[in-house]
Design a protein around this motif. Sequence first.
Motif, PDB file in Angstrom:
ATOM      1  N   ALA B 260       0.832  -1.209   0.000  1.00  0.00           N
ATOM      2  CA  ALA B 260       0.000   0.000   0.000  1.00  0.00           C
ATOM      3  C   ALA B 260       0.865   1.257   0.000  1.00  0.00           C
ATOM      4  CB  ALA B 260      -0.925  -0.004   1.216  1.00  0.00           C
ATOM      5  N   VAL B 261       1.870   1.295   0.871  1.00  0.00           N
ATOM      6  CA  VAL B 261       2.709   2.490   0.958  1.00  0.00           C
ATOM      7  C   VAL B 261       3.504   2.671  -0.342  1.00  0.00           C
ATOM      8  CG1 VAL B 261       4.628   3.593   2.187  1.00  0.00           C
ATOM      9  CG2 VAL B 261       2.813   2.424   3.472  1.00  0.00           C
ATOM     10  N   TYR B 262       3.990   1.556  -0.884  1.00  0.00           N
ATOM     11  CA  TYR B 262       4.721   1.658  -2.152  1.00  0.00           C
ATOM     12  C   TYR B 262       3.862   2.316  -3.234  1.00  0.00           C
ATOM     13  CZ  TYR B 262       6.505   0.425  -6.728  1.00  0.00           C
ATOM     14  OH  TYR B 262       6.920   0.499  -8.025  1.00  0.00           O
ATOM     15  N   TRP B 263       2.619   1.854  -3.364  1.00  0.00           N
ATOM     16  CA  TRP B 263       1.782   2.397  -4.439  1.00  0.00           C
ATOM     17  C   TRP B 263       1.336   3.829  -4.157  1.00  0.00           C
ATOM     18  CZ3 TRP B 263       1.275   1.002  -9.374  1.00  0.00           C
ATOM     19  CH2 TRP B 263       1.772  -0.253  -9.727  1.00  0.00           C
ATOM     20  N   LEU B 264       1.175   4.191  -2.899  1.00  0.00           N
ATOM     21  CA  LEU B 264       0.896   5.602  -2.597  1.00  0.00           C
ATOM     22  C   LEU B 264       2.044   6.481  -3.081  1.00  0.00           C
ATOM     23  CD1 LEU B 264      -0.669   5.393   0.995  1.00  0.00           C
ATOM     24  CD2 LEU B 264      -1.845   6.019  -1.133  1.00  0.00           C
ATOM     25  N   LYS B 265       3.256   6.002  -2.894  1.00  0.00           N
ATOM     26  CA  LYS B 265       4.418   6.754  -3.365  1.00  0.00           C
ATOM     27  C   LYS B 265       4.504   6.698  -4.891  1.00  0.00           C
ATOM     28  CE  LYS B 265       8.204   6.158  -0.609  1.00  0.00           C
ATOM     29  NZ  LYS B 265       8.434   7.202   0.401  1.00  0.00           N
ATOM     30  N   ARG B 266       4.252   5.546  -5.431  1.00  0.00           N
ATOM     31  CA  ARG B 266       4.363   5.353  -6.874  1.00  0.00           C
ATOM     32  C   ARG B 266       3.417   6.260  -7.657  1.00  0.00           C
ATOM     33  NH1 ARG B 266       4.963   0.512 -10.267  1.00  0.00           N
ATOM     34  NH2 ARG B 266       4.439   1.232 -12.362  1.00  0.00           N
ATOM     35  N   VAL B 267       2.176   6.393  -7.163  1.00  0.00           N
ATOM     36  CA  VAL B 267       1.210   7.222  -7.896  1.00  0.00           C
ATOM     37  C   VAL B 267       1.334   8.696  -7.522  1.00  0.00           C
ATOM     38  CG1 VAL B 267      -0.435   5.296  -8.048  1.00  0.00           C
ATOM     39  CG2 VAL B 267      -0.706   6.991  -6.212  1.00  0.00           C
ATOM     40  N   GLY B 268       2.294   9.018  -6.662  1.00  0.00           N
ATOM     41  CA  GLY B 268       2.506  10.419  -6.302  1.00  0.00           C
ATOM     42  C   GLY B 268       1.409  10.998  -5.426  1.00  0.00           C
ATOM     43  N   TYR B 269       0.767  10.159  -4.655  1.00  0.00           N
ATOM     44  CA  TYR B 269      -0.285  10.648  -3.751  1.00  0.00           C
ATOM     45  C   TYR B 269       0.295  11.666  -2.783  1.00  0.00           C
ATOM     46  CZ  TYR B 269      -3.620  10.576   0.146  1.00  0.00           C
ATOM     47  OH  TYR B 269      -4.491  10.929   1.143  1.00  0.00           O
ATOM     48  N   ASP B 270      -0.253  12.866  -2.767  1.00  0.00           N
ATOM     49  CA  ASP B 270       0.295  13.897  -1.891  1.00  0.00           C
ATOM     50  C   ASP B 270      -0.705  14.356  -0.833  1.00  0.00           C
ATOM     51  OD1 ASP B 270      -1.466  15.203  -3.511  1.00  0.00           O
ATOM     52  OD2 ASP B 270      -0.008  16.595  -4.368  1.00  0.00           O
ATOM     53  N   GLY B 271      -1.709  13.521  -0.599  1.00  0.00           N
ATOM     54  CA  GLY B 271      -2.687  13.856   0.441  1.00  0.00           C
ATOM     55  C   GLY B 271      -2.251  13.333   1.804  1.00  0.00           C
ATOM     56  N   TRP B 272      -3.218  13.226   2.703  1.00  0.00           N
ATOM     57  CA  TRP B 272      -2.952  12.805   4.070  1.00  0.00           C
ATOM     58  C   TRP B 272      -2.944  11.290   4.200  1.00  0.00           C
ATOM     59  CZ3 TRP B 272      -2.174  16.188   8.165  1.00  0.00           C
ATOM     60  CH2 TRP B 272      -2.448  17.542   7.902  1.00  0.00           C
ATOM     61  N   ARG B 273      -2.153  10.822   5.154  1.00  0.00           N
ATOM     62  CA  ARG B 273      -2.247   9.449   5.628  1.00  0.00           C
ATOM     63  C   ARG B 273      -2.856   9.549   7.026  1.00  0.00           C
ATOM     64  NH1 ARG B 273       3.897   7.350   4.274  1.00  0.00           N
ATOM     65  NH2 ARG B 273       3.784   7.577   1.989  1.00  0.00           N
ATOM     66  N   SER B 274      -4.125   9.233   7.089  1.00  0.00           N
ATOM     67  CA  SER B 274      -4.833   9.441   8.356  1.00  0.00           C
ATOM     68  C   SER B 274      -5.201   8.097   8.981  1.00  0.00           C
ATOM     69  CB  SER B 274      -6.093  10.270   8.085  1.00  0.00           C
ATOM     70  OG  SER B 274      -6.710  10.654   9.299  1.00  0.00           O
ATOM     71  N   LEU B 275      -5.343   8.081  10.290  1.00  0.00           N
ATOM     72  CA  LEU B 275      -5.694   6.845  11.006  1.00  0.00           C
ATOM     73  C   LEU B 275      -7.170   6.856  11.372  1.00  0.00           C
ATOM     74  CD1 LEU B 275      -2.783   6.561  13.587  1.00  0.00           C
ATOM     75  CD2 LEU B 275      -2.931   5.492  11.324  1.00  0.00           C
ATOM     76  N   ASP B 276      -7.830   5.725  11.151  1.00  0.00           N
ATOM     77  CA  ASP B 276      -9.201   5.552  11.627  1.00  0.00           C
ATOM     78  C   ASP B 276      -9.198   4.333  12.546  1.00  0.00           C
ATOM     79  OD1 ASP B 276     -11.891   5.506  12.048  1.00  0.00           O
ATOM     80  OD2 ASP B 276     -12.457   5.166   9.963  1.00  0.00           O
ATOM     81  N   LEU B 277      -8.914   4.550  13.809  1.00  0.00           N
ATOM     82  CA  LEU B 277      -8.739   3.456  14.777  1.00  0.00           C
ATOM     83  C   LEU B 277      -9.857   3.464  15.823  1.00  0.00           C
ATOM     84  CD1 LEU B 277      -4.923   3.791  15.600  1.00  0.00           C
ATOM     85  CD2 LEU B 277      -5.989   2.453  13.776  1.00  0.00           C
ATOM     86  N   PHE B 278     -10.223   2.284  16.268  1.00  0.00           N
ATOM     87  CA  PHE B 278     -11.160   2.142  17.388  1.00  0.00           C
ATOM     88  C   PHE B 278     -10.535   1.248  18.462  1.00  0.00           C
ATOM     89  CE2 PHE B 278     -15.558   3.758  16.862  1.00  0.00           C
ATOM     90  CZ  PHE B 278     -15.415   4.424  15.658  1.00  0.00           C
TER      91      PHE B 278
END
Lengths: 334, 334, 334, 334
Positions: B260-278
Amino acid sequence: MSVQDKAAAPVRYAAALFPWAGPGDRFLRAGYRPGLPVAERIRRAAGLGVLDGVEIVYPAEVTAETAVEVGRCLRDSGLALCSLGTSITSQPQFGRGALTARDPAVRREAVSRVKSGLDICGELGGDRIFFFLGQDGCDYPLEVDYQDAWGWMIEGLQEIAAHRSDIQICLEYKPNEPRRHIFLSNAGTALHLVTSVGQPHVGVLFDTGHAFMAQENLGESVFLLAQAERLFHVHFNDNYGKWDDDMVVGSIHLMPFVEAVYWLKRVGYDGWRSLDLFPFREDPDVAVLQSIRFIQRVDTLIDEIGMDTMADLIRQNDGAIATRELSLRLLGVV
Amino acid sequence: MSVQDKAAAPVRYAAALFPWAGPGDRFLRAGYRPGLPVAERIRRAAGLGVLDGVEIVYPAEVTAETAVEVGRCLRDSGLALCSLGTSITSQPQFGRGALTARDPAVRREAVSRVKSGLDICGELGGDRIFFFLGQDGCDYPLEVDYQDAWGWMIEGLQEIAAHRSDIQICLEYKPNEPRRHIFLSNAGTALHLVTSVGQPHVGVLFDTGHAFMAQENLGESVFLLAQAERLFHVHFNDNYGKWDDDMVVGSIHLMPFVEAVYWLKRVGYDGWRSLDLFPFREDPDVAVLQSIRFIQRVDTLIDEIGMDTMADLIRQNDGAIATRELSLRLLGVV
Amino acid sequence: MSVQDKAAAPVRYAAALFPWAGPGDRFLRAGYRPGLPVAERIRRAAGLGVLDGVEIVYPAEVTAETAVEVGRCLRDSGLALCSLGTSITSQPQFGRGALTARDPAVRREAVSRVKSGLDICGELGGDRIFFFLGQDGCDYPLEVDYQDAWGWMIEGLQEIAAHRSDIQICLEYKPNEPRRHIFLSNAGTALHLVTSVGQPHVGVLFDTGHAFMAQENLGESVFLLAQAERLFHVHFNDNYGKWDDDMVVGSIHLMPFVEAVYWLKRVGYDGWRSLDLFPFREDPDVAVLQSIRFIQRVDTLIDEIGMDTMADLIRQNDGAIATRELSLRLLGVV
Amino acid sequence: MSVQDKAAAPVRYAAALFPWAGPGDRFLRAGYRPGLPVAERIRRAAGLGVLDGVEIVYPAEVTAETAVEVGRCLRDSGLALCSLGTSITSQPQFGRGALTARDPAVRREAVSRVKSGLDICGELGGDRIFFFLGQDGCDYPLEVDYQDAWGWMIEGLQEIAAHRSDIQICLEYKPNEPRRHIFLSNAGTALHLVTSVGQPHVGVLFDTGHAFMAQENLGESVFLLAQAERLFHVHFNDNYGKWDDDMVVGSIHLMPFVEAVYWLKRVGYDGWRSLDLFPFREDPDVAVLQSIRFIQRVDTLIDEIGMDTMADLIRQNDGAIATRELSLRLLGVV
């Protein structure tokens, strides 16, 4: 309670030979690549330099006729016979059940085969067989008389157990495949079955991938089986939690394997850690080697932390903290 | 094809405030521990020292009346508003559907609420809202007229989109819960929906846990959404692959997060990496902190290897080799 | 919106010939019983007296060399060629991908095979082919470059579509098996793919069992595909919701099939209702016959109730009421 | 073997009162509709005219203080107390475990509560309590010391059992929810637990929906529990096989329920058939009424066919034939 912290048990690694056997499936029954001869499979396994033993399957990989030759291959390779698989799942006559087939002749043949397997195992110097009751189950509701089937399963196992008591008999549970539902489906059912059979040398083969399929926590199943003195053998492999993908250990899951190895050490399990992998399309040597390395790394990590510290950590009873402590070390963050 | 290797995008981390909100469930509706006031939730998040922003939910955590005060809390904390959640799932009037309720007054109220959310987001200096259409689905066969429901869903989103175009609208997909079946169930359906809506500022929120539930490969969904220029926002969390457990990242899965992290970098995603935890029963600070550390470690690992080497590795097209290469480094074996 | 209530479409039933082909699996690759010759499979299908057509698979059941003979068998049997399966999943050369194999020669061969299938279909008087991209997926994270793979998949389909436009090309989606993850995994992804291919004669094959696996509501997927004018072909079978069990229709699920048939009628689907069954251990004739009877009974029930009353019922938006109304009649309680 | 064909047992139907209690969930903790007062819930249940009893939950629906009043409501309604639920899952103090909490004071309180429940049950004239150990499990790997937890669970149950032996104690298993993993997860584990407790009045509550979640065949679990003389109580409800949806019986599954009812009759089960439904958004009266009707219809069908004919049918050992025979009659095709 019979589980207690024991002195560190020796750790031995093994693998089944499927990775070099040219595995196939429903869609590609011819196989994804050609299989190697059995002698070559053993040589490849030995060549990896990390295995102490291998699993051999009767009758697919060894028979009474080839036992001498296979035994020589094993000695030449320096590998022990970790366990002999005695298959009663992969022959057309057992397609509608082996120990639980309605036809008594089929049931007799299944029992007879496993007895032959016991003898071949003894001849090869082995001390345990395992088998998977993959056809002993059902596909549809109202297809099976469960009273008959469970009765026959217990009787068959008792007859097999009576054949000789110097070799351990390890039963492998799994929820489904090839049957849509297998009777011996999970750790709880396995405990119920071996208790019903009531012989001390009939126990359970714990497969991490099958436990994921059955929605088990790996450590809990290891504990429950060991507490009942029925944890006889262990298979490692990984999957997506839904099907028996038989993948490289650590390719999908992380912390569940740490828990599994911790509890194997905690209960003093001194048997084999064997691999049951089906790298249909992957390099078989890499698949086996990497799986062993992963387990070894987890094992070392736990040793570094120490069993007492691990126990303290678990007793903090907080999954986020446990994840942090293990992960920090495992991923080299501290 | 619009996806291409881009210069490294800045990475920003955020978290939703649920960990400090005293989460409850069907069996313990009162909550597993008391929730903190919103201002205190923000302070706790800021105190961790690893977050650049937080998600705030309207109307549970901010309303038109409290927007000034919440804005002040944010500024005081030094955290940005990563995204405003505009909930139309957690109110009794939307229990049988929000944008797809059969009652037109309910549909109007749902649209109106999201519009208000857009304005509050703007007032707080935010540039994106997200919402989850959790009640827009069905429980039983033959309970919903899909033609009506999909028509209303598209119309409602178009009306929302027309309200203002300076704020991104991120739609969160998930297969089920609270509904036994949610219309906006997976990445493919999400692409179909946003294409049908046809507005450039209406895109998709990708949640790793929801992707596991939908049996997706994380990297593939990231790629498909990015290729369609609809990857607007990302939530990280972990689970057992079956339900939306919202667990600490890296507590269950390993290599899927690397992908997942590789492809976020690969596609140049420049948004937030946010946590949705319970973390119902866990230390909330540890849960958030450890999740960020895990993602950061994976990110650093990929940087150490280099994007070109990663691409070469993937193109070897062998999962055992990919697992080995990443795992050796991640676990410090080499 | 292109979906509308249409005048009752003629209903035609068909079946694939797998039930008589001696199916096998990973554990019993030799097959659970011997397969019959193709001519005999066709005769058995015709002998049931409820089928209007059959599916034939190229190259397993028909080739350029045997097309004349198979055509004669079909004419003799009175059965139409419902659809020609053009397999690019069950040959060793496609084991690591067909349209998305990294080796361009393999991709060319896959395209070439499907083109040959199109021509054989035409020669046999058929008007649609279908294929399943079962090897076009991946097993492990970081094993595939999704950008390459999706690009090749779209290019290959465009090249196939360009070969001739007088025959419909139906793509069958499924989440997994044989691959642990298949790219063309669900209805939403299928819509994304056929939209990307952009040819009016390239559409989707909807399989009820695959939809259960993908956690879809059958009626919703029928609606979405039909609304996009891409519902080209339908397979019926049942399963436990987890794996592609290919079981007798109605053996596990009840109301989901009522919903599926209702929406097929509602969207005016006038194609085939074909069976894709794998009765490994069951009587193949009974499996096929009972599946058709079940669908017919559901169809008749809906006719008895009437489409207007059905629509009113659904718009009551209460799953308990819908279940009651259908169930009372179906089970003969009223 | 203790299972045998017995004379037809009287059949009694009951329901839990959740349908009228205004159920909520993680997203809508306030509830999907207002709950009714307990007296009114009982009146609504009685008003359906098909129930012989109800389940009441202590302390949510009855306490020592209200026992007299609730008893009067029951007498006025003509309904028996089918079973008293003694909840140790839905209170914040048990959020991290009840019988297995690390804090001994919490464990003592849990035991004490169930003892109080036993006494209230006796006061209300009931003869069985049930409880669900929903918080006694874990969420993360390495969060729980299984040796401690299983030890405490067994000790707690033994202490509860010692309080009085004139009331049956029924333990409800389920794989997960609210915990991501519950210790008492399936029929096999339940057998292991009650065997370990070793008291004849401690048995198992079989819930059809939980069995679907655990991938069990309903009839097999009924058989195994009955054979061990531990089938004490039965809950009916339906789901999609993945989560505890608590839906109308027969809304999703068909033949699995036929199998369940057949085996309940076959083993001579003479306890209650009770409903555990959560119609969050549906008409509660219709949900309960339709579920009872469905079970009754299946029961009548089996009586029409006859137990001997059913047994013969099953012994044909062909799922397609079994489906045909039952389905033809059930759907009125013959």
